[in-house]
Enzyme design. Structure first.
Site, short mmCIF file in Angstrom:
data_model
loop_
_atom_site.label_atom_id
_atom_site.label_comp_id
_atom_site.label_asym_id
_atom_site.label_seq_id
_atom_site.Cartn_x
_atom_site.Cartn_y
_atom_site.Cartn_z
N ASN A 9 59.44 46.19 48.37
CA ASN A 9 58.34 46.58 49.23
C ASN A 9 57.32 45.44 49.27
O ASN A 9 56.49 45.31 48.37
CB ASN A 9 57.73 47.87 48.67
CG ASN A 9 56.59 48.40 49.52
OD1 ASN A 9 56.23 47.81 50.54
ND2 ASN A 9 56.01 49.50 49.08
N ARG A 90 61.60 48.05 52.43
CA ARG A 90 60.66 48.82 53.24
C ARG A 90 60.24 47.95 54.42
O ARG A 90 59.82 46.80 54.25
CB ARG A 90 59.44 49.15 52.42
CG ARG A 90 58.44 49.95 53.20
CD ARG A 90 57.10 49.93 52.56
NE ARG A 90 56.31 51.01 53.10
CZ ARG A 90 55.49 51.75 52.38
NH1 ARG A 90 55.38 51.54 51.10
NH2 ARG A 90 54.81 52.70 52.94
N HIS A 179 53.54 55.91 56.74
CA HIS A 179 53.74 56.67 55.49
C HIS A 179 54.97 57.57 55.61
O HIS A 179 55.10 58.56 54.87
CB HIS A 179 52.54 57.58 55.17
CG HIS A 179 51.37 56.86 54.58
ND1 HIS A 179 50.09 57.35 54.66
CD2 HIS A 179 51.27 55.70 53.89
CE1 HIS A 179 49.25 56.52 54.07
NE2 HIS A 179 49.95 55.50 53.59
N ARG A 238 39.42 51.78 55.71
CA ARG A 238 39.66 51.97 57.15
C ARG A 238 38.87 53.16 57.66
O ARG A 238 38.75 54.17 56.98
CB ARG A 238 41.15 52.23 57.41
CG ARG A 238 42.00 50.99 57.25
CD ARG A 238 43.48 51.32 57.39
NE ARG A 238 44.19 50.97 56.19
CZ ARG A 238 45.42 51.38 55.89
NH1 ARG A 238 46.08 52.16 56.72
NH2 ARG A 238 46.00 51.00 54.78
N GLU A 379 58.02 56.41 46.89
CA GLU A 379 58.58 55.74 48.07
C GLU A 379 59.75 54.82 47.70
O GLU A 379 60.72 54.72 48.45
CB GLU A 379 57.46 54.94 48.77
CG GLU A 379 56.48 55.87 49.46
CD GLU A 379 55.16 55.21 49.78
OE1 GLU A 379 54.42 54.88 48.83
OE2 GLU A 379 54.85 55.03 50.96
#
Ligand code: ADP
Length: 406
Positions: A9, A90, A179, A238, A379
């Site tokens: 990742n 990923r 996600h 964010r 993940e």
């Protein structure tokens, strides 16, 4: 037969990795390179009972990949290079091209490259990582697992923006959602352990980046991130959803250019922007407990957004059976779970304070109309599982033969 599978990742400043032995999913190694492309890259690894941390002198992805391979061989985590048969990568953006994982070939590489126009920060780094690992592990099958793929089940009436339709036709401007690997992981945990796949589920992935996904029968129906991961909830740095006219207005009144406004919305907003203190929820929470008014305000705004989004998605699902909290904040913050759930009492949510405090798997009370769960997301494991599953499929439906001995 045992197979060694590496999950990779790559981000702008870090490269996370995990090594599994399949099919039993035993984790042999986990870790990351931090400070990639900086003057102080650091390698951190955990294997068995051991922990290791090294400062590195080289900071590029190729050196990191070589270092990782040598490390795995030196520590005898894999018997030899050829035994590492699968590498799952990923990839941030699969556009409308990919609704599931794919074996990486030159055509896939070209598509990931083309999709960089939709994900200019993430896809180029993902691509670089893939190229580097393909070079040092040429006998492995490399699989791309896309963060957008899980949301490809969302209907057009929910993924389209009410802009002129040619924006979609000519520029592919639509909601993609992100996600997806985490939301899918939660969906599989629910179906495997609780037989609740057919139910109406809302999953709150609350980390530095945060998004909510409404799922029906295990599939994504709606999600809060959109064309980019900037939209939806308030996040660490964010802003999430704001009046769409604001970036233009801010650029005009401050005389700054759009790139600066973009940076402001991505890196200086959210919890950090409002609290004027930190993007880290733990620190915000501590400051709020000590009476810091900006931290209290930031926390309240963060929670309000979650409550409003869950309410909207319960309406979209026409009901709700299971509410899930995951991600660093979702898994660890008793306060967020409690305050969100208190505001969802109208839906029939009741949680037990003691279960919530000790972060049990199920925190809802017996009398709660909605089951409330905490699920630790994984993940990297999802990437490894998806890669192996793809390769196990018959060759003509996307799988490939794992025969590298010739
Ligand atoms: P990322 O999106 O980078 O993967 P994570 O899922 O690791 O982020 O979540 C990071 C967030 O989780 C940070 O805001 C951090 O403060 C928060 N967090 C971690 N542990 C706790 C805790 N015990 N209580 C509250 N927040 C926590």
């Amino acid at each position: 037969m045992n197979e060694y599978v590496l999950s990779v990742n790559g981000g702008s400043s870090s490269l996370k990795f995990r090594l599994y032995r399949m099919p039993d999913e035993s984790q042999l190694l986990s870790g990351q390179f931090d400070g990639m492309n900086s003057a102080n890259p650091v390698f951190k690894a955990v294997y068995g009972e051991c922990k290791q941390q090294e400062n590195l002198s080289t900071e590029d992805f190729a050196s990191a990949a070589h270092y990782l391979l040598s490390f795995m061989l030196e520590k005898q985590l894999i018997p030899n290079q050829q035994s590492l048969k699968v590498v799952g990568h990923r990839v941030a953006h699969g556009g409308e091209h990919y609704s599931g994982p794919v074996v990486i070939d030159n055509e896939v590489l070209g598509n990931i490259d083309r999709l960089s126009s939709l994900a200019p920060i993430h896809n180029p780094i993902n691509l670089l990582c893939i190229q580097v690992f393909r070079q040092i592990l040429p006998t492995a099958v490399h699989v791309a697992v896309f963060d957008t793929a899980f949301h490809q089940t969302i209907e057009p009436s929910r993924y389209l923006y009410p802009l002129p339709y040619e924006m979609y036709l000519n520029h592919k401007i639509r909601r993609y959602g992100f996600h997806g690997i985490s939301h899918q992981y939660v969906s599989t945990v629910l179906s495997a352990t609780f037989q609740e796949q057919s139910q109406k589920v809302i999953n709150c992935h609350l980390g530095n980046g945060a998004s909510i996904c409404a799922m029906f029968e295990g599939r994504s129906v709606m999600t809060s991130m959109g064309f980019t991961p900037l939209s939806g909830l308030m996040m660490g740095t964010r802003c999430g959803d704001i009046d769409p006219a604001l970036p233009i207005h801010i650029a005009r009144i401050t005389g700054t250019d759009m790139d600066n406004v973009d940076r402001m919305m991505n890196f200086k907003s959210g919890l950090l922007g409002v609290s004027q203190y930190s993007s880290d929820f733990r620190l915000i929470n501590e400051a709020a407990q000590q009476g810091n008014q900006q931290a209290i305000l930031a926390q309240e705004m963060f929670i309000n957004r979650i409550v409003e989004t869950v309410g909207a998605y319960a309406a979209a699902l026409n009901g709700l059976d299971v509410l899930v909290f995951t991600g660093g904040i979702g898994e660890n913050s008793e306060v967020v779970r409690q305050r969100v759930c208190e505001q969802l009492a109208y839906l029939g949510v009741v949680i037990e304070t003691t279960k919530n405090r000790s972060a049990e798997q199920v925190i809802s009370a017996q009398a709660s109309r909605i089951i409330v769960k905490i699920i630790k997301t994984d993940e990297e494991l999802m990437i490894a599982r998806e890669s192996v599953k793809l390769l196990a499929e018959p060759v003509d439906s996307g799988g490939v033969e794992l025969n590298h001995d010739d």
